[in-house]
Design a protein around this motif. Sequence first.
Motif, PDB file in Angstrom:
ATOM      1  N   GLY A  54      21.915  66.391  26.106  1.00 53.63           N
ATOM      2  CA  GLY A  54      22.451  65.017  26.120  1.00 53.63           C
ATOM      3  C   GLY A  54      22.505  64.466  27.543  1.00 53.63           C
ATOM      4  O   GLY A  54      22.825  65.186  28.486  1.00 53.63           O
ATOM      5  N   GLN A  55      22.194  63.178  27.692  1.00 54.19           N
ATOM      6  CA  GLN A  55      22.269  62.522  29.006  1.00 54.19           C
ATOM      7  C   GLN A  55      23.683  62.669  29.585  1.00 54.19           C
ATOM      8  O   GLN A  55      24.677  62.568  28.858  1.00 54.19           O
ATOM      9  CB  GLN A  55      21.908  61.038  28.843  1.00 54.19           C
ATOM     10  CG  GLN A  55      22.116  60.170  30.075  1.00 54.19           C
ATOM     11  CD  GLN A  55      21.180  60.536  31.238  1.00 54.19           C
ATOM     12  OE1 GLN A  55      19.990  60.785  31.027  1.00 54.19           O
ATOM     13  NE2 GLN A  55      21.713  60.590  32.450  1.00 54.19           N
ATOM     14  N   LEU A  56      23.756  62.893  30.886  1.00 54.97           N
ATOM     15  CA  LEU A  56      25.058  62.924  31.562  1.00 54.97           C
ATOM     16  C   LEU A  56      25.465  61.504  31.955  1.00 54.97           C
ATOM     17  O   LEU A  56      24.618  60.686  32.312  1.00 54.97           O
ATOM     18  CB  LEU A  56      24.982  63.816  32.810  1.00 54.97           C
ATOM     19  CG  LEU A  56      24.728  65.296  32.547  1.00 54.97           C
ATOM     20  CD1 LEU A  56      24.596  66.052  33.869  1.00 54.97           C
ATOM     21  CD2 LEU A  56      25.833  65.920  31.695  1.00 54.97           C
ATOM     22  N   ARG A  57      26.742  61.249  31.900  1.00 56.53           N
ATOM     23  CA  ARG A  57      27.299  59.944  32.284  1.00 56.53           C
ATOM     24  C   ARG A  57      28.540  60.175  33.140  1.00 56.53           C
ATOM     25  O   ARG A  57      29.114  61.279  33.119  1.00 56.53           O
ATOM     26  CB  ARG A  57      27.681  59.137  31.031  1.00 56.53           C
ATOM     27  CG  ARG A  57      28.628  59.879  30.099  1.00 56.53           C
ATOM     28  CD  ARG A  57      29.344  58.973  29.142  1.00 56.53           C
ATOM     29  NE  ARG A  57      30.516  58.391  29.778  1.00 56.53           N
ATOM     30  CZ  ARG A  57      31.400  57.608  29.151  1.00 56.53           C
ATOM     31  NH1 ARG A  57      31.217  57.299  27.881  1.00 56.53           N
ATOM     32  NH2 ARG A  57      32.450  57.118  29.775  1.00 56.53           N
ATOM     33  N   ILE A  72      26.892  62.721  26.950  1.00 57.31           N
ATOM     34  CA  ILE A  72      27.092  61.669  25.939  1.00 57.31           C
ATOM     35  C   ILE A  72      27.167  62.273  24.532  1.00 57.31           C
ATOM     36  O   ILE A  72      27.598  61.619  23.594  1.00 57.31           O
ATOM     37  CB  ILE A  72      25.984  60.580  25.969  1.00 57.31           C
ATOM     38  CG1 ILE A  72      24.599  61.197  25.744  1.00 57.31           C
ATOM     39  CG2 ILE A  72      26.011  59.772  27.229  1.00 57.31           C
ATOM     40  CD1 ILE A  72      23.555  60.153  25.363  1.00 57.31           C
ATOM     41  N   LEU A  73      26.753  63.544  24.402  1.00 59.38           N
ATOM     42  CA  LEU A  73      26.775  64.170  23.075  1.00 59.38           C
ATOM     43  C   LEU A  73      28.138  64.751  22.733  1.00 59.38           C
ATOM     44  O   LEU A  73      28.503  64.854  21.567  1.00 59.38           O
ATOM     45  CB  LEU A  73      25.753  65.325  23.023  1.00 59.38           C
ATOM     46  CG  LEU A  73      24.280  64.953  22.978  1.00 59.38           C
ATOM     47  CD1 LEU A  73      23.445  66.213  22.878  1.00 59.38           C
ATOM     48  CD2 LEU A  73      24.015  64.024  21.793  1.00 59.38           C
ATOM     49  N   ASP A  74      28.858  65.195  23.777  1.00 63.34           N
ATOM     50  CA  ASP A  74      30.111  65.901  23.526  1.00 63.34           C
ATOM     51  C   ASP A  74      31.055  65.621  24.695  1.00 63.34           C
ATOM     52  O   ASP A  74      30.831  66.094  25.814  1.00 63.34           O
ATOM     53  CB  ASP A  74      29.811  67.419  23.423  1.00 63.34           C
ATOM     54  CG  ASP A  74      31.056  68.237  23.169  1.00 63.34           C
ATOM     55  OD1 ASP A  74      32.167  67.678  23.256  1.00 63.34           O
ATOM     56  OD2 ASP A  74      30.906  69.438  22.896  1.00 63.34           O
ATOM     57  N   GLU A  75      32.125  64.854  24.423  1.00 63.45           N
ATOM     58  CA  GLU A  75      33.013  64.433  25.528  1.00 63.45           C
ATOM     59  C   GLU A  75      33.754  65.606  26.160  1.00 63.45           C
ATOM     60  O   GLU A  75      34.351  65.477  27.232  1.00 63.45           O
ATOM     61  CB  GLU A  75      33.997  63.378  25.035  1.00 63.45           C
ATOM     62  CG  GLU A  75      34.924  63.877  23.962  1.00 63.45           C
ATOM     63  CD  GLU A  75      35.858  62.796  23.432  1.00 63.45           C
ATOM     64  OE1 GLU A  75      35.540  61.609  23.598  1.00 63.45           O
ATOM     65  OE2 GLU A  75      36.888  63.168  22.852  1.00 63.45           O
ATOM     66  N   ASN A  76      33.711  66.775  25.494  1.00 65.16           N
ATOM     67  CA  ASN A  76      34.370  67.947  26.081  1.00 65.16           C
ATOM     68  C   ASN A  76      33.469  68.713  27.047  1.00 65.16           C
ATOM     69  O   ASN A  76      33.919  69.637  27.714  1.00 65.16           O
ATOM     70  CB  ASN A  76      34.860  68.893  24.981  1.00 65.16           C
ATOM     71  CG  ASN A  76      35.904  68.205  24.130  1.00 65.16           C
ATOM     72  OD1 ASN A  76      36.846  67.615  24.669  1.00 65.16           O
ATOM     73  ND2 ASN A  76      35.721  68.224  22.820  1.00 65.16           N
TER      74      ASN A  76
END
Length: 231
Positions: A137-140, A113-117
Amino acid sequence: MKKLVVLTGAGISAESGIKTFRDSDGLWENHDVMEVASIEGWHKNKELVLDFYNQRRIQAMAAEPNEGHKALARLENYFDVHIITQNVDNLHEKAGSSKVIHLHGELSKVRSILDENLVYEWGDKPVKLGDKCNKGGQLRPHIVWFGEAVPMMETAARLTLQADIFMVVGTSLNVYPAAGLLDYVGDDIPKYIIDPNMPRVRSSPHLHLIEAVGSVGVPRVSDELIEKYLI
Ligand code: APR
């Protein structure tokens, strides 16, 4: 080789046991779509959304491609085939298609969730609250939800503009921007639309409407294309 661009939707995977979205009850696997597939839904209840996609992931990974997916894969022997799919399963790849663009993401991947890359291959494992990327960052799910941009749209539009032949299989053409791709196809380009419940499309000179399920319609149109353009 002629460039054949194919837009697919949930209908092509229906015969592999994966439910389409717009069934008569308006629910997706017993959920309001906005609860489980929108950015608002994610912020409201992350656990519910993760659980929902954990189930979808297991179901999709266990599914097998059907004759529709397989016929598209075989067409690579005759055409430069590019598939633009709205589906998040990997059945086109499983069938052997080599050029597949996933407009709405992929169930087998997760991202931060912190970095879409920061995207990771995840397979069929569940994602839990507390599963984090290396930046914390949490994974989604690597899925494009309602309310989010469609990053692959530009690539898809560019490909569509280059198509010599355009095919559409199993989509209600209800969801934009994907549904708008058809408008990028020139009037002189042959278009084949395969669906047992034909979506409404603007009439155009080289439009072929095939009212059939994917496992029947795609092999039929494939034979027709090979005969018309290659024999
Ligand atoms: N073969 C081919 N088409 C079929 C079959 C089949 N066996 N069964 C159903 N269909 C058709 C339906 O007639 C319908 O036109 O597949 C289409 C499915 O439409 P939707 O459920 O609306 O799916 P889709 O168009 O892919 O949805 C687009 O909406 O919720 C979002 O992000 C999600 O990618 C999805 C997008």
